[in-house]
Structures are given as structure tokens and as C-alpha cells.
Design a protein around this motif. Sequence first.
Motif, PDB file in Angstrom:
ATOM      1  N   LEU A  53      25.721 -21.850  53.932  1.00  9.00           N
ATOM      2  CA  LEU A  53      24.691 -20.936  54.403  1.00  9.00           C
ATOM      3  C   LEU A  53      25.210 -19.499  54.399  1.00  9.00           C
ATOM      4  O   LEU A  53      26.404 -19.253  54.574  1.00  9.00           O
ATOM      5  N   LYS A  54      24.298 -18.548  54.218  1.00  9.51           N
ATOM      6  CA  LYS A  54      24.649 -17.138  54.331  1.00  9.51           C
ATOM      7  C   LYS A  54      24.616 -16.741  55.808  1.00  9.51           C
ATOM      8  O   LYS A  54      23.734 -17.170  56.550  1.00  9.51           O
ATOM      9  N   VAL A  55      25.579 -15.910  56.202  1.00 10.31           N
ATOM     10  CA  VAL A  55      25.773 -15.617  57.617  1.00 10.31           C
ATOM     11  C   VAL A  55      25.776 -14.115  57.873  1.00 10.31           C
ATOM     12  O   VAL A  55      26.305 -13.335  57.072  1.00 10.31           O
ATOM     13  N   GLY A  56      25.160 -13.724  58.986  1.00  8.28           N
ATOM     14  CA  GLY A  56      25.200 -12.348  59.457  1.00  8.28           C
ATOM     15  C   GLY A  56      25.465 -12.326  60.949  1.00  8.28           C
ATOM     16  O   GLY A  56      25.404 -13.362  61.620  1.00  8.28           O
ATOM     17  N   PHE A  57      25.749 -11.136  61.488  1.00  7.43           N
ATOM     18  CA  PHE A  57      26.087 -10.987  62.896  1.00  7.43           C
ATOM     19  C   PHE A  57      25.184  -9.952  63.557  1.00  7.43           C
ATOM     20  O   PHE A  57      24.761  -8.996  62.912  1.00  7.43           O
ATOM     21  N   TYR A  58      24.921 -10.157  64.864  1.00  6.74           N
ATOM     22  CA  TYR A  58      24.146  -9.139  65.580  1.00  6.74           C
ATOM     23  C   TYR A  58      24.787  -8.789  66.910  1.00  6.74           C
ATOM     24  O   TYR A  58      25.514  -9.588  67.518  1.00  6.74           O
ATOM     25  N   HIS A  59      24.508  -7.553  67.345  1.00  7.65           N
ATOM     26  CA  HIS A  59      24.976  -7.031  68.624  1.00  7.65           C
ATOM     27  C   HIS A  59      23.773  -6.718  69.496  1.00  7.65           C
ATOM     28  O   HIS A  59      22.845  -6.036  69.064  1.00  7.65           O
ATOM     29  N   PHE A  60      23.780  -7.212  70.736  1.00  5.97           N
ATOM     30  CA  PHE A  60      22.701  -6.949  71.688  1.00  5.97           C
ATOM     31  C   PHE A  60      23.019  -5.635  72.392  1.00  5.97           C
ATOM     32  O   PHE A  60      23.961  -5.544  73.178  1.00  5.97           O
ATOM     33  N   LEU A  61      22.195  -4.624  72.105  1.00 11.15           N
ATOM     34  CA  LEU A  61      22.481  -3.262  72.550  1.00 11.15           C
ATOM     35  C   LEU A  61      22.040  -3.021  73.992  1.00 11.15           C
ATOM     36  O   LEU A  61      20.959  -3.437  74.408  1.00 11.15           O
ATOM     37  N   HIS A  62      22.887  -2.299  74.735  1.00 10.88           N
ATOM     38  CA  HIS A  62      22.549  -1.811  76.067  1.00 10.88           C
ATOM     39  C   HIS A  62      22.689  -0.282  76.076  1.00 10.88           C
ATOM     40  O   HIS A  62      23.072   0.328  75.069  1.00 10.88           O
ATOM     41  N   ARG A  63      22.400   0.312  77.220  1.00 11.89           N
ATOM     42  CA  ARG A  63      22.431   1.779  77.321  1.00 11.89           C
ATOM     43  C   ARG A  63      23.794   2.285  77.802  1.00 11.89           C
ATOM     44  O   ARG A  63      23.901   3.067  78.733  1.00 11.89           O
ATOM     45  N   ASN A  64      24.838   1.827  77.117  1.00 12.47           N
ATOM     46  CA  ASN A  64      26.174   2.363  77.340  1.00 12.47           C
ATOM     47  C   ASN A  64      26.445   3.418  76.278  1.00 12.47           C
ATOM     48  O   ASN A  64      25.568   3.759  75.479  1.00 12.47           O
ATOM     49  N   ASN A  65      27.660   3.916  76.259  1.00  9.47           N
ATOM     50  CA  ASN A  65      28.062   4.808  75.176  1.00  9.47           C
ATOM     51  C   ASN A  65      27.893   4.064  73.851  1.00  9.47           C
ATOM     52  O   ASN A  65      28.554   3.049  73.609  1.00  9.47           O
ATOM     53  N   PRO A  66      27.003   4.510  72.964  1.00 10.84           N
ATOM     54  CA  PRO A  66      26.715   3.742  71.748  1.00 10.84           C
ATOM     55  C   PRO A  66      27.920   3.606  70.820  1.00 10.84           C
ATOM     56  O   PRO A  66      28.051   2.600  70.109  1.00 10.84           O
ATOM     57  N   TYR A  67      28.795   4.619  70.822  1.00 15.63           N
ATOM     58  CA  TYR A  67      29.979   4.535  69.967  1.00 15.63           C
ATOM     59  C   TYR A  67      30.931   3.453  70.473  1.00 15.63           C
ATOM     60  O   TYR A  67      31.539   2.713  69.686  1.00 15.63           O
ATOM     61  N   MET A  68      31.042   3.342  71.785  1.00 18.98           N
ATOM     62  CA  MET A  68      31.913   2.315  72.358  1.00 18.98           C
ATOM     63  C   MET A  68      31.332   0.914  72.141  1.00 18.98           C
ATOM     64  O   MET A  68      32.069  -0.039  71.852  1.00 18.98           O
ATOM     65  N   GLU A  69      30.005   0.784  72.248  1.00 16.90           N
ATOM     66  CA  GLU A  69      29.386  -0.512  71.963  1.00 16.90           C
ATOM     67  C   GLU A  69      29.585  -0.896  70.500  1.00 16.90           C
ATOM     68  O   GLU A  69      29.871  -2.050  70.173  1.00 16.90           O
ATOM     69  N   ALA A  70      29.431   0.069  69.603  1.00 18.56           N
ATOM     70  CA  ALA A  70      29.612  -0.209  68.179  1.00 18.56           C
ATOM     71  C   ALA A  70      31.050  -0.634  67.890  1.00 18.56           C
ATOM     72  O   ALA A  70      31.297  -1.564  67.105  1.00 18.56           O
ATOM     73  N   GLN A  71      32.007   0.027  68.505  1.00 20.46           N
ATOM     74  CA  GLN A  71      33.407  -0.338  68.284  1.00 20.46           C
ATOM     75  C   GLN A  71      33.704  -1.732  68.829  1.00 20.46           C
ATOM     76  O   GLN A  71      34.465  -2.506  68.219  1.00 20.46           O
ATOM     77  N   HIS A  72      33.081  -2.071  69.948  1.00 20.88           N
ATOM     78  CA  HIS A  72      33.222  -3.424  70.498  1.00 20.88           C
ATOM     79  C   HIS A  72      32.705  -4.463  69.504  1.00 20.88           C
ATOM     80  O   HIS A  72      33.344  -5.512  69.282  1.00 20.88           O
ATOM     81  N   PHE A  73      31.575  -4.184  68.893  1.00 25.61           N
ATOM     82  CA  PHE A  73      30.996  -5.057  67.865  1.00 25.61           C
ATOM     83  C   PHE A  73      31.969  -5.209  66.694  1.00 25.61           C
ATOM     84  O   PHE A  73      32.265  -6.327  66.240  1.00 25.61           O
ATOM     85  N   ILE A  74      32.489  -4.099  66.212  1.00 25.90           N
ATOM     86  CA  ILE A  74      33.413  -4.119  65.077  1.00 25.90           C
ATOM     87  C   ILE A  74      34.662  -4.928  65.413  1.00 25.90           C
ATOM     88  O   ILE A  74      35.162  -5.704  64.580  1.00 25.90           O
TER      89      ILE A  74
END
Length: 331
Positions: A53-74
Motif C-alpha cells: 500500500l502507498k503510505v502518507g503521514f499527517y500531523h494534527f495541528l494545534h495553536r502552538n508555535n507552528p514552526y515548533m509543531e512542524a519540526q516535531h512532525f519532521i
Amino acid sequence: MNGIDIYNGSNITNWEEVKKSGVEYVYLKATEGLTFNDSKMKEFYNEAKKVGLKVGFYHFLHRNNPYMEAQHFINMISSFKADMKYMIDVEAQEFSDAGQNDTSTRVRQFYDFMQSKGYECAVYTYSSFYEELFDDRVKSLPLWIAEYGVEKPSVTQYIGWQYAEDGNVPGVSGKCDVNNFSEGILLGNSKTLVLNEAVEAQRQDDTVKIIQQQLNTLLKKGLVVDGIKVAATTAAIREFQGAMGLVVDGIWGQKTVSAVTEIFNRPTDGVQYAHYEYATRYIQYRVGGTIDGVFGNGTKVMVQNWQAKHEINPDGIVGTATWSKLLDENC
């Protein structure tokens, strides 16, 4: 193209069955906010890739620092090879309270940071969020839209449509989000899905394929899984409805779906166990005897005879081994 999205609360019982049902794409929850990592992501990833199967990933966004949330995802997904765009899941109630400018700014900042690090992104949201909380900075981004109970979404261009959150997919125990994706969901592809008659027909065909696959699992009819609702498929639906004590109309409605769901949940069933009418009716249909939805001593004897015939401990209780023989094998 059919796809599902799952998280640590999902129960995948058979990945091969998921693929056989027509599912091609699987989105996995990876992270949420600043600290949450999904405990089943790695397991789901390995099992999904194992069956192709082909696979992708998602991040459930909250109202924190968006750059820090993105880095957490990465940090969570950097060692895994994705096939589909990295998805920003925007549905938290806190965004409704924040308003359009705040929401769009945060989503765009998260998106731009991911893109700058080489992660091709898209946005998932509900149609109400899209209309009320996204401005042109976000509406211009690739979109995976969630909108239920409609013939087509209110937006006209998207790369994915989550059309139900209570789908029944073989190999998945319980309800599941079900989606229709275009090739635009894949990394390096910008093709959007514009709903038209051909696409709607394809979605309907995919639904019929799932029904045919489920009927083959339940009734062992050997239906051709072609997405065409011909007489044989309708007859099989009517036979199943009759066994379930439902209105025999050949329509795959909510009550029929509920019966299928109860059976695929494989509840332990027997004289001394909780009452499961649809599961009991299916057991009676398969082992013989009166089909009345009541697991009494007569049904117990029929189950024991069936278990002995199929080399299962004849205890008269329909547990894991007996359910596996009933559903997973062609007997």
C-alpha cells in the motif's frame, strides 16, 4: 482511488484483506501538537508497506508555535519514506475560536516551514473550516476535504475527499474513515480531482467492489469483484438481508451495514455470552439450524458439530478460532 486514514485507536486485523477490498492509499497519524507521537505509526507503516500500500503521514495541528509543531512532525517522520503528501490536519475546535486570520497564518507558516525543509505538503480540513477559517493564503494549497452525506463536496477542486467517517472496510475492526484520492495526493504530482460524472461513477463502482468483497467473505459466493451491481450481487445482498431478519430490498443501507459491522467485529458468542443478534444469525446461517438470532442450546449443538467437522475444539462457543474459520477461510 480508495484510501483510509487511521491512528492508534484503529484496529487493523488483516492488512491483506484491507488491500483486497480495493484500498490503495493509507494515511497514518504521526504527531499532534508539540509532544504527542502516535504509538502505532511505525507498526502500521511496516504492515501497510509489506502488502504494497502507498503510505502518507499527517500531523494534527494545534495553536502552538507552528514552526515548533512542524519540526516535531519532521522529527517523527524523517526516517520513513512517504508516498503521499505530508498532511496538515486542521480541525481542532480552538481554531474556530481564533478566527480566519489567526488560523490561516498558522497553517501557512506550518506549510511554508515544511516546504522549506523539503517536505511537500497539503491541508486536510472539514468543508465548514475551509469556508469560515481559510483565506486565500490557505485556499490556494492542495486540499483534502472532509464532507459527509453529500453527493459531492461543496468545493470543486481537491486531491482527496473523505466522504464518510463510518465506513466498513474488510480487515478493519470497527468504523473507519474512507476517502477517494486523485493522483495529486502523491508526492511530486499536482493533479487535482474535479468531481464530474466519471469520478462519481468511479466512487460508486469502488463502493460496489467493497460490497462484493464483503459478501464473498460472508457468504462465500465467489462474486466477481468488478464494481458492477449486477443481478448476482443484488441476489447476494437479498440473501444476506434475509438471514439477518432485515427488509429484503437488495439495497445496501444502514441496517445492512450495521449487521456486517457487528459480524466483522467478531464478538465472542455463545449460550452464556452477551446477546449479538446479527452475529448469532450469521453463525446460524453458516452452521445450519433455525435462524432466529437467539443463541440457545440448539445453536450450541450445531456449532459444536460444525467445529468438530472443521477440526476446531467443539466447545460450542464462537471465539477467535471459530470466527477465523467462518470468515477468513472459504469453507
